[in-house]
Design an enzyme around this catalytic site. Structure first.
Site, PDB file in Angstrom:
ATOM      1  N   LYS A  83       0.821  -1.216   0.000  1.00  0.00           N
ATOM      2  CA  LYS A  83       0.000   0.000   0.000  1.00  0.00           C
ATOM      3  C   LYS A  83       0.857   1.269   0.000  1.00  0.00           C
ATOM      4  O   LYS A  83       0.361   2.344  -0.324  1.00  0.00           O
ATOM      5  CB  LYS A  83      -0.944   0.006   1.199  1.00  0.00           C
ATOM      6  CG  LYS A  83      -0.289   0.186   2.551  1.00  0.00           C
ATOM      7  CD  LYS A  83      -1.310   0.104   3.676  1.00  0.00           C
ATOM      8  CE  LYS A  83      -0.671   0.263   5.041  1.00  0.00           C
ATOM      9  NZ  LYS A  83      -0.189   1.621   5.298  1.00  0.00           N
ATOM     10  N   ASP A  84       2.146   1.159   0.367  1.00  0.00           N
ATOM     11  CA  ASP A  84       3.033   2.320   0.394  1.00  0.00           C
ATOM     12  C   ASP A  84       3.729   2.572  -0.938  1.00  0.00           C
ATOM     13  O   ASP A  84       4.445   3.567  -1.078  1.00  0.00           O
ATOM     14  CB  ASP A  84       4.104   2.152   1.483  1.00  0.00           C
ATOM     15  CG  ASP A  84       3.525   2.291   2.880  1.00  0.00           C
ATOM     16  OD1 ASP A  84       2.441   2.878   3.014  1.00  0.00           O
ATOM     17  OD2 ASP A  84       4.160   1.802   3.834  1.00  0.00           O
ATOM     18  N   ARG A 129      -8.640   9.084   2.693  1.00  0.00           N
ATOM     19  CA  ARG A 129      -9.519   7.944   2.369  1.00  0.00           C
ATOM     20  C   ARG A 129     -10.249   7.469   3.614  1.00  0.00           C
ATOM     21  O   ARG A 129     -11.468   7.265   3.603  1.00  0.00           O
ATOM     22  CB  ARG A 129      -8.671   6.796   1.784  1.00  0.00           C
ATOM     23  CG  ARG A 129      -9.446   5.481   1.602  1.00  0.00           C
ATOM     24  CD  ARG A 129      -8.498   4.316   1.368  1.00  0.00           C
ATOM     25  NE  ARG A 129      -7.558   4.139   2.471  1.00  0.00           N
ATOM     26  CZ  ARG A 129      -7.846   3.492   3.598  1.00  0.00           C
ATOM     27  NH1 ARG A 129      -9.041   2.986   3.786  1.00  0.00           N
ATOM     28  NH2 ARG A 129      -6.938   3.378   4.548  1.00  0.00           N
ATOM     29  N   ARG A 130      -9.511   7.304   4.708  1.00  0.00           N
ATOM     30  CA  ARG A 130     -10.133   6.878   5.964  1.00  0.00           C
ATOM     31  C   ARG A 130     -11.050   7.973   6.505  1.00  0.00           C
ATOM     32  O   ARG A 130     -12.153   7.695   6.983  1.00  0.00           O
ATOM     33  CB  ARG A 130      -9.049   6.551   6.996  1.00  0.00           C
ATOM     34  CG  ARG A 130      -8.347   5.230   6.751  1.00  0.00           C
ATOM     35  CD  ARG A 130      -7.144   5.071   7.677  1.00  0.00           C
ATOM     36  NE  ARG A 130      -6.571   3.723   7.608  1.00  0.00           N
ATOM     37  CZ  ARG A 130      -5.352   3.409   8.012  1.00  0.00           C
ATOM     38  NH1 ARG A 130      -4.557   4.359   8.489  1.00  0.00           N
ATOM     39  NH2 ARG A 130      -4.915   2.165   7.929  1.00  0.00           N
ATOM     40  N   ARG A 147       0.612  11.790  12.210  1.00  0.00           N
ATOM     41  CA  ARG A 147       1.686  11.211  11.423  1.00  0.00           C
ATOM     42  C   ARG A 147       2.652  10.463  12.326  1.00  0.00           C
ATOM     43  O   ARG A 147       2.589  10.554  13.541  1.00  0.00           O
ATOM     44  CB  ARG A 147       2.464  12.285  10.648  1.00  0.00           C
ATOM     45  CG  ARG A 147       1.744  12.902   9.449  1.00  0.00           C
ATOM     46  CD  ARG A 147       1.625  11.969   8.253  1.00  0.00           C
ATOM     47  NE  ARG A 147       2.847  11.253   7.973  1.00  0.00           N
ATOM     48  CZ  ARG A 147       3.894  11.732   7.309  1.00  0.00           C
ATOM     49  NH1 ARG A 147       3.873  12.967   6.868  1.00  0.00           N
ATOM     50  NH2 ARG A 147       4.962  10.980   7.085  1.00  0.00           N
ATOM     51  N   ARG A 153       2.448   6.778  16.722  1.00  0.00           N
ATOM     52  CA  ARG A 153       1.015   7.079  16.783  1.00  0.00           C
ATOM     53  C   ARG A 153       0.393   6.532  18.063  1.00  0.00           C
ATOM     54  O   ARG A 153      -0.453   7.190  18.678  1.00  0.00           O
ATOM     55  CB  ARG A 153       0.316   6.497  15.546  1.00  0.00           C
ATOM     56  CG  ARG A 153       0.779   7.120  14.245  1.00  0.00           C
ATOM     57  CD  ARG A 153      -0.012   6.613  13.066  1.00  0.00           C
ATOM     58  NE  ARG A 153       0.680   6.913  11.815  1.00  0.00           N
ATOM     59  CZ  ARG A 153       0.104   6.919  10.628  1.00  0.00           C
ATOM     60  NH1 ARG A 153      -1.174   6.644  10.513  1.00  0.00           N
ATOM     61  NH2 ARG A 153       0.809   7.193   9.546  1.00  0.00           N
ATOM     62  N   CYS A 238      -0.775   6.540  -4.498  1.00  0.00           N
ATOM     63  CA  CYS A 238      -1.172   5.836  -3.279  1.00  0.00           C
ATOM     64  C   CYS A 238      -1.488   6.779  -2.137  1.00  0.00           C
ATOM     65  O   CYS A 238      -1.834   6.346  -1.049  1.00  0.00           O
ATOM     66  CB  CYS A 238      -0.122   4.810  -2.870  1.00  0.00           C
ATOM     67  SG  CYS A 238       1.524   5.493  -2.781  1.00  0.00           S
TER      68      CYS A 238
END
Length: 297
Positions: A83-84, A129-130, A147, A153, A238
């Site tokens: 995904k990255d 997106r989230r 971030r 996090r 992405c």
């Protein structure tokens, strides 16, 4: 490459190293004759932490340094969260293996010691997106950007800066932190980004990577290529607020897609079902439908 030393490149975050070591363990088990060495490096995306990725050049910032090391022969392969990776991959640095997929869904994580979310504090995510999909589930909960790597996090969450944060199930699982999961969102609630839960191995064009057959999972490869075809058609990098998730069932594939129209600032969801062998074409068909404003569930 059998009988020689293979140098594996990875970001130096705890999660990235854990993922690289999973791939290395598979190689070591199948090819004990190969000597493996792990080289880690900090990427631009790991260094700039005060801005959202779509504001500083996208998630390609997580791979630039590793790509350079691969091109210069300082490493032989690099391991990434799929995904990255940008949608455009250099022909000189092809994706040569896709791992078996870990749980691809997104999860809500509560502050340590809490058994429910704290809506008095903001909900943290670095992903538009989230954020778009979360607002449908929690319309009254303030969402703020967060971030940093997974551990950073969690520290921000536990120090009282956020009421909850949203993370990838796969990352939590690979670090053995499943106990931190408060809620698992279904793929209909929050469509994941293309490739979430899959590790991709990148190599150099023209080299023999047959030793990676022990890593490559054909089901993951089919789903990954379909999901990335969906995003590529929509011209989304992405970091774009686009989601794609493919599931295999026998010979069939179900693809869910999320499309964001930047002009209208509206997003649309839909799905398509067909034969797995046609996965990439189906994904493009779904992308076309969503771009035309058509939805079917």
């Amino acid at each position: 490459m059998a009988g020689r030393k293979i140098i594996v490149g990875s970001r130096d975050s705890r999660l990235a190293v854990a993922q690289s070591k999973l791939v290395m363990a598979q190689i070591a088990e199948a090819h004990p004759e190969i000597e493996l060495e792990l080289v880690t490096m900090k990427t631009t995306g790991d260094i700039i932490l005060d801005k959202r990725l779509d504001k500083i050049g996208g998630k390609g910032l997580f791979v630039k340094e590793l790509d350079k090391a691969l091109m210069e022969g300082k490493i032989d392969i690099s391991v990434h969260s799929l995904k990255d990776l940008p949608m455009e991959i250099s022909e000189d640095l092809p994706l040569v293996a896709f791992s078996k997929r870990e749980n691809p869904l997104d999860v809500l994580v509560f502050p340590e010691g809490y058994e429910s979310e704290n809506k008095q504090l903001p909900l943290g995510t670095s992903s538009l997106r989230r954020e778009m999909q979360l607002k449908e589930i929690y319309p009254d909960w303030q969402v703020e950007s967060i971030r940093g790597n997974l551990q950073t996090r969690l520290l921000k969450l536990d120090s009282g800066q956020y009421g909850s944060i949203i993370l990838a199930h796969a990352g939590i699982t690979r670090l053995g932190l499943e106990n931190r999961i408060g809620r698992v969102f279904s793929a209909d609630e929050i469509i994941p980004p293309a490739g979430q839960g899959i590790m991709a191995v990148q190599g150099r064009a023209g080299e023999n990577y047959s030793f990676l057959e022990c890593v490559n999972d054909k089901k993951s490869e089919i789903c990954a290529k379909a999901e990335r075809a969906f995003v590529t058609y929509l011209d989304g990098g992405c970091s774009s607020p686009i989601g794609a998730f493919a599931e295999l069932s026998g010979e069939n594939i179900l693809i869910r897609g999320l499309y964001y129209n930047e002009e209208t600032q509206q997003h649309f969801k839909s799905r398509i079902l067909g034969k797995a062998i046609d996965g990439e074409n189906l994904a493009v068909e779904l992308a076309k439908q969503l771009k035309d404003g058509k939805q079917n569930g």
